[in-house]
Design an enzyme around this catalytic site. Structure first.
Site, PDB file in Angstrom:
ATOM      1  N   TRP A 199     -18.423 -35.521  39.654  1.00 20.15           N
ATOM      2  CA  TRP A 199     -17.690 -36.528  40.403  1.00 20.15           C
ATOM      3  C   TRP A 199     -17.591 -37.810  39.585  1.00 20.15           C
ATOM      4  CZ3 TRP A 199     -19.979 -40.911  43.229  1.00 20.15           C
ATOM      5  CH2 TRP A 199     -19.019 -41.603  43.992  1.00 20.15           C
TER       6      TRP A 199
ATOM      7  N   ASP B 298     -20.442 -28.438  38.417  1.00 18.82           N
ATOM      8  CA  ASP B 298     -19.819 -28.557  39.732  1.00 18.82           C
ATOM      9  C   ASP B 298     -18.623 -29.495  39.664  1.00 18.82           C
ATOM     10  OD1 ASP B 298     -20.431 -28.254  42.911  1.00 18.82           O
ATOM     11  OD2 ASP B 298     -19.713 -30.277  42.463  1.00 18.82           O
TER      12      ASP B 298
ATOM     13  N   TYR C  19     -11.839 -34.093  42.702  1.00 19.08           N
ATOM     14  CA  TYR C  19     -12.332 -34.905  41.584  1.00 19.08           C
ATOM     15  C   TYR C  19     -11.270 -35.107  40.510  1.00 19.08           C
ATOM     16  CZ  TYR C  19     -16.913 -33.425  43.477  1.00 19.08           C
ATOM     17  OH  TYR C  19     -17.993 -33.144  44.280  1.00 19.08           O
TER      18      TYR C  19
ATOM     19  N   SER D  17     -18.619 -26.586  52.338  1.00 21.17           N
ATOM     20  CA  SER D  17     -19.279 -27.825  51.940  1.00 21.17           C
ATOM     21  C   SER D  17     -19.145 -28.847  53.060  1.00 21.17           C
ATOM     22  CB  SER D  17     -18.642 -28.365  50.651  1.00 21.17           C
ATOM     23  OG  SER D  17     -19.251 -29.566  50.235  1.00 21.17           O
TER      24      SER D  17
ATOM     25  N   GLN E 114     -22.761 -26.565  50.670  1.00 25.41           N
ATOM     26  CA  GLN E 114     -23.169 -27.708  49.846  1.00 25.41           C
ATOM     27  C   GLN E 114     -23.046 -28.978  50.682  1.00 25.41           C
ATOM     28  OE1 GLN E 114     -21.194 -30.064  46.280  1.00 25.41           O
ATOM     29  NE2 GLN E 114     -21.756 -28.006  45.588  1.00 25.41           N
TER      30      GLN E 114
ATOM     31  N   TRP F 266     -26.061 -32.028  47.458  1.00 22.37           N
ATOM     32  CA  TRP F 266     -25.423 -33.016  46.582  1.00 22.37           C
ATOM     33  C   TRP F 266     -26.054 -34.378  46.875  1.00 22.37           C
ATOM     34  CZ3 TRP F 266     -22.939 -37.100  48.896  1.00 22.37           C
ATOM     35  CH2 TRP F 266     -22.319 -36.913  50.139  1.00 22.37           C
TER      36      TRP F 266
END
Length: 261
Positions: A21, A44, A49, A135, A157, A183
């Site tokens: 990110w 990841d 992103y 997620s 996630q 995360w």
């Protein structure tokens, strides 16, 4: 950096990953290459992103075999829907310069999540994706979601750290066989996690830093964030084994580690 988790379909996934990110351009690609060079094997990324291309480039330029790098990406709102999700899968494959994705997630609990998941399920059955999941689903959203799924998600996630235990969610995931992946395990610098007295005390006892203790006390895999200023990222690129050191049993609470609230 050798600990792995076995997902509910038998796939092996690294326990610690490198989050991308905010990484962009040549500097971002270099950060990913550096992470790979010191031992990270899970990278990841996400449509949101806008950096899948540099992830693909970094992996291709790393000298590592494709099968030795576990790539996670996620589909966001712009690909919410069955046909749009398939479009997103094809876009990710092209940008990542690969013919398969290791783990594909639905980034958030969108209204169209079930339609998206139908596309993910088909991609999984075709071998285009090795594992699928979700997620940022809370316990209620997760339980509602799996009631309509043919395949239980391999991963959820979510944000999870010593200040945010997500105990109800953890219990629901364990019961159904979905692996939690954290995360922001170090709160993106929003909390003084590296200065917490109990973490410092346990770390002093075992010759570890508070960061190593915080990373090591969880039993679910985690994504170490790149971070806006790169501070956490630089630390964990220099110390890729930081997540391997658990805390003293005195700070454990039965089956689960104690989390500072």
């Amino acid at each position: 950096m050798h600990k792995h988790i076995i997902l509910n379909n038998g796939l092996t996934m690294p326990a610690v990953g490198f989050g991308t990110w905010m990484l962009k351009g040549d500097a971002g690609k270099q950060a990913i290459r550096e992470a790979l060079s010191v031992g990270y094997r899970l990278i990841d990324t996400a449509h949101m992103y806008d950096n899948e291309a540099i992830v693909g480039q970094a992996v291709a330029e790393s000298g590592l075999r494709r099968e030795d790098v576990f790539i996670t990406t996620k589909l966001c709102q712009t690909r919410a829907g069955y046909e749009l999700a398939w479009q997103g899968i094809e876009e990710s494959l092209a940008r990542l310069q690969t013919d398969y994705i290791d783990l594909l997630l639905i980034h958030e609990p969108y209204a169209e999540a079930l339609d998206m998941y139908r596309a993910l399920t088909e991609a999984y059955r075709q071998g285009v994706v090795r594992a699928i999941g979700i997620s940022n689903f809370n316990a209620r959203e997760y339980l509602d979601f799996i009631g309509s799924c043919d395949i239980i998600p391999m991963v959820n996630q979510v944000e999870c750290h010593v200040y945010y235990r997500r105990k109800e969610l953890q219990q629901a995931l364990v019961t159904q066989g979905t692996q939690m992946q954290a995360w922001s395990p170090f709160t993106e610098g929003k909390k003084p996690i590296f200065r917490e007295p109990i973490l410092q005390a346990v770390g002093e006892k075992y010759g570890k830093t508070a960061a190593q203790i915080a990373a090591g006390h969880r039993r679910h895999p985690e994504i170490v964030p790149s971070g806006a200023d790169g501070g956490e990222s630089r630390y964990f690129r220099r110390h890729p084994d930081a997540g391997r050191h658990g805390p003293d049993s005195a700070v454990r609470d039965g089956e689960n580690p104690v989390w500072l609230v």
